[in-house]
Design an enzyme around this catalytic site. Structure first.
Site, PDB file in Angstrom:
ATOM      1  N   ASN A 111      40.214  46.363  34.387  1.00  0.00           N
ATOM      2  CA  ASN A 111      39.024  46.262  35.226  1.00  0.00           C
ATOM      3  C   ASN A 111      39.432  46.003  36.675  1.00  0.00           C
ATOM      4  OD1 ASN A 111      37.894  43.556  36.482  1.00  0.00           O
ATOM      5  ND2 ASN A 111      39.070  42.958  34.656  1.00  0.00           N
ATOM      6  N   PHE A 115      34.533  40.755  41.334  1.00  0.00           N
ATOM      7  CA  PHE A 115      33.581  39.630  41.391  1.00  0.00           C
ATOM      8  C   PHE A 115      32.149  40.058  41.723  1.00  0.00           C
ATOM      9  CE2 PHE A 115      37.185  36.625  43.051  1.00  0.00           C
ATOM     10  CZ  PHE A 115      37.789  36.653  41.809  1.00  0.00           C
ATOM     11  N   SER A 180      42.734  36.653  40.687  1.00  0.00           N
ATOM     12  CA  SER A 180      42.274  37.997  40.344  1.00  0.00           C
ATOM     13  C   SER A 180      43.015  39.024  41.188  1.00  0.00           C
ATOM     14  CB  SER A 180      40.773  38.132  40.582  1.00  0.00           C
ATOM     15  OG  SER A 180      40.375  39.488  40.474  1.00  0.00           O
ATOM     16  N   ASN A 182      41.787  41.851  41.942  1.00  0.00           N
ATOM     17  CA  ASN A 182      40.782  42.822  42.367  1.00  0.00           C
ATOM     18  C   ASN A 182      40.047  42.468  43.656  1.00  0.00           C
ATOM     19  OD1 ASN A 182      41.318  44.389  40.037  1.00  0.00           O
ATOM     20  ND2 ASN A 182      40.069  42.963  38.845  1.00  0.00           N
ATOM     21  N   THR A 183      40.398  41.357  44.279  1.00  0.00           N
ATOM     22  CA  THR A 183      39.923  41.024  45.617  1.00  0.00           C
ATOM     23  C   THR A 183      41.136  41.080  46.540  1.00  0.00           C
ATOM     24  OG1 THR A 183      38.100  39.629  44.841  1.00  0.00           O
ATOM     25  CG2 THR A 183      38.903  39.235  47.078  1.00  0.00           C
ATOM     26  N   LYS A 217      43.082  28.543  38.099  1.00  0.00           N
ATOM     27  CA  LYS A 217      43.418  29.701  37.264  1.00  0.00           C
ATOM     28  C   LYS A 217      44.498  30.518  37.948  1.00  0.00           C
ATOM     29  CE  LYS A 217      41.363  33.321  34.437  1.00  0.00           C
ATOM     30  NZ  LYS A 217      40.092  33.851  33.881  1.00  0.00           N
ATOM     31  N   ASN A 246      45.090  34.767  34.210  1.00  0.00           N
ATOM     32  CA  ASN A 246      44.208  35.857  34.585  1.00  0.00           C
ATOM     33  C   ASN A 246      44.782  37.177  34.045  1.00  0.00           C
ATOM     34  OD1 ASN A 246      42.145  37.326  36.063  1.00  0.00           O
ATOM     35  ND2 ASN A 246      42.129  35.624  37.529  1.00  0.00           N
TER      36      ASN A 246
END
Length: 335
Positions: A111, A115, A180, A182-183, A217, A246
Site C-alpha cells: 500500500n 494517511f 510509514s 508513504n509520506t 512505531k 511498520n
C-alpha cells in the site's frame, strides 16, 4: 476455511481499496458484527499492561480503521484492543489511486495510501460520541498519530502535538508513527535528534494531562545500531513502549506484476523481519520495554512467534484481509 476458499477468490477479483470500503460499510452495522462475533465466541485470556486490562493480546493494527468507524465491530469480533488511524492534524485524501496491491501468492499487500483520514478534530468528535454511547469492557483504544503531508518536517513537532491535544481525552494509549514509507521523508524523523524534537513537547503535554502511555512505531528496515539509538531515546524520554514494525520497502523474496510497486509491503513476507526486530528489542532492553508486535501475523503460529520473541501484545492487519472476520478465532484458538 469457507471464507478463504470461496469468499476470498471472489473478493480478489475486485479493486482492493473498493473492497475495503465495502467491508467497512458492512462492519459499521454493529448488529451484524455482533452476530458474527457471537459465532466466534470468546478467545484468549486477559492481560494487564500500562494499568489497562486487555481481554486478550490480539489487536487490530492501525491503517485498517483510519477514521474510527468500526470500533464496535472490532470489539464484537473478539479483538482485545484496536488502534485507529493513522490520524493527522489536518484532513487529507492520501496519495493518488491506485495505491493498494495484492500479492496473493505471497499472502501479502503493498500500500501507498499516505494517511488518508478526516483529521484529528473530526475523529475526536466521533470518538466523543462513541464513548457516550458505548462501554467496551477490557478493550483499550490506541490512536496512531502521523504527520500531515503538506506540513514541512521542521514543523512536524507542532503537527503531532496538535493532533495529540485534540485526541488525548479519547484514547487509552498513543502511537507516534514516524515510520510509514508513504509520506515523503517521514522516516527521517526516526533519527534521535528529530525524535526528540517531536517527543519532548508531546511528552511534556502528556504529563500535564492524564499521562497516557505513549509508544513509538518503527520501520523494519532499520539497522540494529539505528534501533539501539532509538531505544536509548525512548528510555531517555520515558516512553512506555514500542510498536515493531511498520511495513517494509524491502522486496526480497517476492516477485510478480505488482511486487515492485512503490509503497509498504505487509503480510507474510514481513513476518520474519519484524519478529527478528522484536527479538532484538527484547534482548537489548532486558524485556523491560513493552512491545506491540506486528507484521505478518496470519496464523496462530505467527501470533505465538511474536509472543515468544518478546512481544507483550500482537496486532494483525493483512491477516484480517486474508483470514476474514473470524481472524481472532483462527489466531487464538487452541487445538
Amino acid at each position: 476455511m469457507l471464507y478463504e476458499k470461496l469468499v476470498l477468490p471472489l473478493l480478489f477479483r475486485t479493486d482492493p481499496e473498493w473492497i475495503h470500503g465495502a467491508g467497512m460499510s458492512v462492519l459499521k452495522i454493529e448488529s451484524l458484527a455482533k452476530l458474527i462475533g457471537n459465532t466466534v465466541g470468546p478467545q484468549g485470556h486477559p492481560v494487564k499492561l500500562w494499568g489497562l486490562t486487555f481481554r486478550n493480546q490480539l489487536g487490530l493494527a492501525a491503517g485498517f480503521d483510519k477514521n474510527a468507524e468500526i470500533i464496535p465491530a472490532t470489539y464484537h469480533l473478539g479483538f482485545g484492543f484496536t488502534e485507529i488511524g493513522t490520524v493527522t492534524a489536518q484532513a487529507q485524501p492520501g496519495n493518488p489511486k491506485p495505491r493498494v496491491y495484492r500479492l496473493p501468492e505471497y499472502r501479502g499487500l503493498i500500500n501507498r495510501l499516505g494517511f488518508p483520514n478526516g483529521g484529528a478534530q473530526d475523529i475526536a468528535k466521533r470518538l466523543k460520541r462513541l464513548k457516550a454511547s458505548h462501554d467496551f469492557h477490557q478493550f483499550p483504544l490506541g490512536i496512531n498519530l502521523g504527520k500531515t503531508k503538506v506540513v514541512d518536517l521542521e514543523y512536524a513537532a507542532e503537527d503531532y502535538l496538535a493532533s495529540f491535544k485534540l485526541l488525548e481525552p479519547h484514547g487509552d494509549f498513543f502511537v507516534v508513527n514516524v515510520s510509514s514509507p508513504n509520506t515523503p521523508n517521514l522516516r527521517l524523523l526516526q533519527s534521535p535528534e528529530q525524535l526528540k524534537k517531536i517527543l519532548v513537547p508531546l511528552m511534556e503535554e502528556n504529563r500535564q494531562r492524564e499521562s497516557k502511555p505513549v509508544l513509538l512505531k518503527i520501520a523494519p528496515d532499520l539497522e540494529p545500531s539505528d534501533i539501539d539509538e532509538i531505544l536509548q531515546t525512548i528510555q531517555d524520554l520515558s516512553l512506555q513502549g514500542i510498536v515493531a514494525t511498520n511495513t517494509t520497502i524491502d522486496r526480497s523474496g517476492v516477485d510478480g506484476p505488482d511486487s515492485h510497486e512503490a509503497g509498504g509491503l505487509s503480510g507474510a513476507p514481513l513476518r520474519d523481519k519484524s519478529t527478528e526486530i522484536i527479538r532484538h528489542i527484547h534482548r537489548a532492553t532486558g524485556g523491560k520495554l513493552p512491545i506491540i508486535g506486528v507484521g505478518g501475523v496470519l496464523t496462530k503460529e505467527d501470533y505465538q512467534q511474536k509472543l515468544d520473541a518478546g512481544a507483550s501484545l500482537v496486532q494483525t492487519y493483512t491477516g484480517f484481509v486474508y483470514r476474514g472476520p473470524a481472524v481472532v478465532r483462527h489466531l487464538l484458538m487452541k487445538e
